[in-house]
Design a protein around this motif. Structure first.
Motif, short mmCIF file in Angstrom:
data_model
loop_
_atom_site.label_atom_id
_atom_site.label_comp_id
_atom_site.label_asym_id
_atom_site.label_seq_id
_atom_site.Cartn_x
_atom_site.Cartn_y
_atom_site.Cartn_z
N TRP A 21 -11.60 -69.49 2.83
CA TRP A 21 -12.40 -68.36 3.31
C TRP A 21 -13.22 -68.75 4.53
N HIS A 22 -13.80 -69.94 4.46
CA HIS A 22 -14.57 -70.40 5.61
C HIS A 22 -13.66 -70.68 6.81
N ALA A 23 -12.47 -71.22 6.54
CA ALA A 23 -11.53 -71.49 7.64
C ALA A 23 -11.14 -70.19 8.33
N VAL A 24 -10.84 -69.16 7.54
CA VAL A 24 -10.44 -67.88 8.15
C VAL A 24 -11.63 -67.27 8.90
N ALA A 25 -12.84 -67.43 8.37
CA ALA A 25 -14.02 -66.92 9.08
C ALA A 25 -14.19 -67.64 10.43
N GLN A 26 -13.94 -68.96 10.43
CA GLN A 26 -14.01 -69.71 11.70
C GLN A 26 -12.94 -69.21 12.67
N MET A 27 -11.75 -68.97 12.15
CA MET A 27 -10.65 -68.53 13.03
C MET A 27 -10.92 -67.14 13.60
N THR A 28 -11.49 -66.25 12.78
CA THR A 28 -11.77 -64.91 13.32
C THR A 28 -12.86 -65.00 14.39
N ARG A 29 -13.78 -65.93 14.23
CA ARG A 29 -14.80 -66.13 15.28
C ARG A 29 -14.13 -66.57 16.59
N MET A 30 -13.19 -67.50 16.48
CA MET A 30 -12.48 -67.97 17.69
C MET A 30 -11.70 -66.82 18.32
N ASP A 32 -12.36 -63.55 18.01
CA ASP A 32 -13.32 -62.60 18.60
C ASP A 32 -13.76 -63.09 19.99
N ASP A 33 -14.08 -64.37 20.07
CA ASP A 33 -14.52 -64.95 21.34
C ASP A 33 -13.44 -64.80 22.41
N ALA A 34 -12.17 -64.82 21.99
CA ALA A 34 -11.06 -64.73 22.94
C ALA A 34 -10.65 -63.27 23.20
N GLY A 35 -11.37 -62.31 22.63
CA GLY A 35 -11.10 -60.90 22.91
C GLY A 35 -10.03 -60.26 22.05
N PHE A 36 -9.61 -60.92 20.96
CA PHE A 36 -8.65 -60.30 20.04
C PHE A 36 -9.36 -59.19 19.25
N GLN A 37 -8.60 -58.13 18.93
CA GLN A 37 -9.16 -57.00 18.19
C GLN A 37 -8.84 -57.13 16.71
N PRO A 38 -9.82 -56.96 15.84
CA PRO A 38 -9.51 -56.97 14.41
C PRO A 38 -8.80 -55.68 14.00
N LEU A 39 -7.82 -55.78 13.09
CA LEU A 39 -7.13 -54.62 12.53
C LEU A 39 -7.43 -54.58 11.05
N ASP A 40 -7.58 -53.37 10.52
CA ASP A 40 -7.80 -53.19 9.08
C ASP A 40 -6.50 -52.68 8.48
N GLY A 52 -4.26 -58.68 22.21
CA GLY A 52 -4.29 -59.58 21.06
C GLY A 52 -4.95 -58.91 19.87
N TYR A 53 -4.40 -59.12 18.69
CA TYR A 53 -4.93 -58.50 17.46
C TYR A 53 -4.94 -59.53 16.33
N TYR A 54 -5.72 -59.24 15.31
CA TYR A 54 -5.62 -60.06 14.10
C TYR A 54 -5.91 -59.24 12.85
N VAL A 55 -5.32 -59.68 11.74
CA VAL A 55 -5.47 -59.04 10.43
C VAL A 55 -5.82 -60.12 9.41
N VAL A 56 -6.76 -59.82 8.51
CA VAL A 56 -7.14 -60.76 7.46
C VAL A 56 -6.82 -60.13 6.11
#
Ligand SMILES: [Zn+2]
Length: 431
Positions: A21-30, A32-40, A52-56
């Motif tokens: 969980w902490h690793a994924v939180a770190q990765m989403t921070r990286m 976000d910093d790079a301008g990727f958009q979170p998807l739900d 760029g997009y990401y899904v958790v």
């Protein structure tokens, strides 16, 4: 010294990632910093090219991707996969053990833990807690005690004269860590201790009661450079957070012209079959939504997956555990893992592409095949290949002490793997 900076960031990532969980939180921070958009996953997705997009999923697995300039059906997808979990000791649901005034907690062994190194270490505790707040809403919160709060003491050699010859570890009776001393009649519950920690780390969350948790012990000693010339990295969870960091950086840092994807799955260490594991539907679902059904099938034929998970470097004290021609050496390059019995998914075509890209960059690589009289490990490569039908390469940096509480890898290999993965993600044609 680009590789020194790269490894410093890697060590920081390892330090901040005691659990998936902490690793994924770190990765989403990286990301976000790079301008990727979170998807739900609950929403309708409208994906644009060149973004760029990401899904958790479950907070412990992640898929990040760049759509590229043209569609996957025309260009294929350059995929890198790794896993976010590591073997560890997880706290049982009713963990309190009170003996002789010592407060201990019962632990469940998660994955193939090398148990002996867990004794006599300063242990901390981290993970996810699910709790109810003052409004009656359920919340997931990450906690990390970040200091040594537990210990599994060895039995003195005077009380176990055979310890150096025949010591075995009973996971039920030998492992419960000692957390504190408590007075006679004390009835502190583990959930009360968690609630105090939540109030410390999340003072504004208004948490009233703990309803559940997934918590694991970890070594409080921070990751470090080791060796007279600092040629080694020592840390817990190098398997496989090293590959997660390398793969994610390659996705973030490449030029973004081609469709590319990074996936990290939880639950590899216990077989990968779960809602968020590599044998589950997470990645397939993301690909369906990105490509559309028929186009996904067509895109896969032009795609390739690099499954990154560490390899066993030959150990100078136990050299006979490797085949004499396939004993990878630390700092001599990432290791292409071959097993024609499909414990690894590498085939001659996927290996060829890696060797070509690596040779073009003038970077070294090695090859591993297990001794013919020994069983072979496995990883998410064959599982993902089987689920998606994608041409796959299994690769990883060589390391020692896999599944120990403190593992050792080389400072050069991580950066080499990163450079080749980045080139792979920019490669015009991969299949
Ligand atoms: Zn692994």
């Amino acid at each position: 010294m680009a590789h020194v900076d790269f490894n410093r960031n890697l060590l920081f990532f390892l330090l901040k990632s005691p659990t998936p969980w902490h690793a994924v939180a770190q990765m989403t921070r990286m990301l976000d910093d790079a301008g990727f958009q979170p998807l739900d996953e609950r929403d309708v997705w409208q994906l644009e090219s060149g973004r760029g997009y990401y899904v958790v999923r479950n907070g412990s697995s992640l898929v990040a991707f760049r759509t590229g300039k043209e569609k996957p059906v025309e260009r294929g997808i350059r995929m890198v996969g790794a896993h976010s979990d590591s073997p560890c000791l997880k706290v049982k649901p009713n963990p309190e053990l009170r003996r002789k005034g010592y407060f201990q907690v019962g632990v469940e062994v998660y994955g193939g833990v090398l148990l002996n190194p867990w004794f006599d270490r300063d242990l901390s505790l981290a993970g996810r807690v699910t709790a109810i707040d003052d409004n009656g809403d359920v919340q997931d919160l990450l906690i990390d005690f970040r200091k040594a709060i537990g210990f599994i003491p060895s039995l003195a050699i005077h009380l176990d004269r055979e310890a150096n010859n025949s010591r075995t570890v009973n996971a039920q009776t030998d492992l419960p860590p000692v957390l504190m001393q408590v007075p006679e009649g004390d009835d502190t519950s583990f959930n009360e201790l968690l609630l105090q920690q939540i109030h410390k780390e999340h003072p504004d969350a208004g948490i009233a009661r703990v309803l559940g948790y997934e918590l694991s012990f970890y070594d409080a000693q921070p990751p470090a450079f080791v060796g007279l010339n600092e040629e080694f990295l020592a840390s817990a969870r190098l398997d496989n957070l090293l590959s997660c960091f390398v793969g994610l950086r390659a996705l973030i840092d490449n030029d973004g012209a081609e469709p590319a994807l990074f996936v990290c799955n939880d639950h590899e260490e216990v077989g990968s079959l779960s809602a968020e594991g590599a044998q589950g539907p997470f990645l397939s679902s993301v690909l369906d939504r990105w490509c559309g059904l028929e186009n996904r099938a067509r895109a896969i034929t032009r795609s390739m997956m690099i499954s990154a998970d560490n390899a066993h470097g030959i150990h100078p004290n136990y050299m006979d555990r490797h085949d004499e021609n396939h004993g990878p050496i630390i700092n001599q390059g990432p290791v292409i893992k071959v097993n024609h019995n499909q414990r690894y998914a590498t085939n001659s075509r996927s290996a060829a592409l890696y060797r070509y890209l690596s040779d073009e960059l003038g970077l070294p690589h090695q090859t591993f095949v297990v001794r013919s009289d020994m069983g072979c490990g496995s990883t998410i490569g064959p599982i993902t290949a089987g689920v998606l039908g994608v041409t796959t390469l299994d690769i990883g940096v060589p390391q020692w002490g896999m599944h120990s509480i403190r593992e050792l890898a080389g400072t050069r290999d991580s950066f080499i793997l990163y450079q080749v993965m980045k080139a792979f993600m920019q490669q015009a044609s991969v299949n």
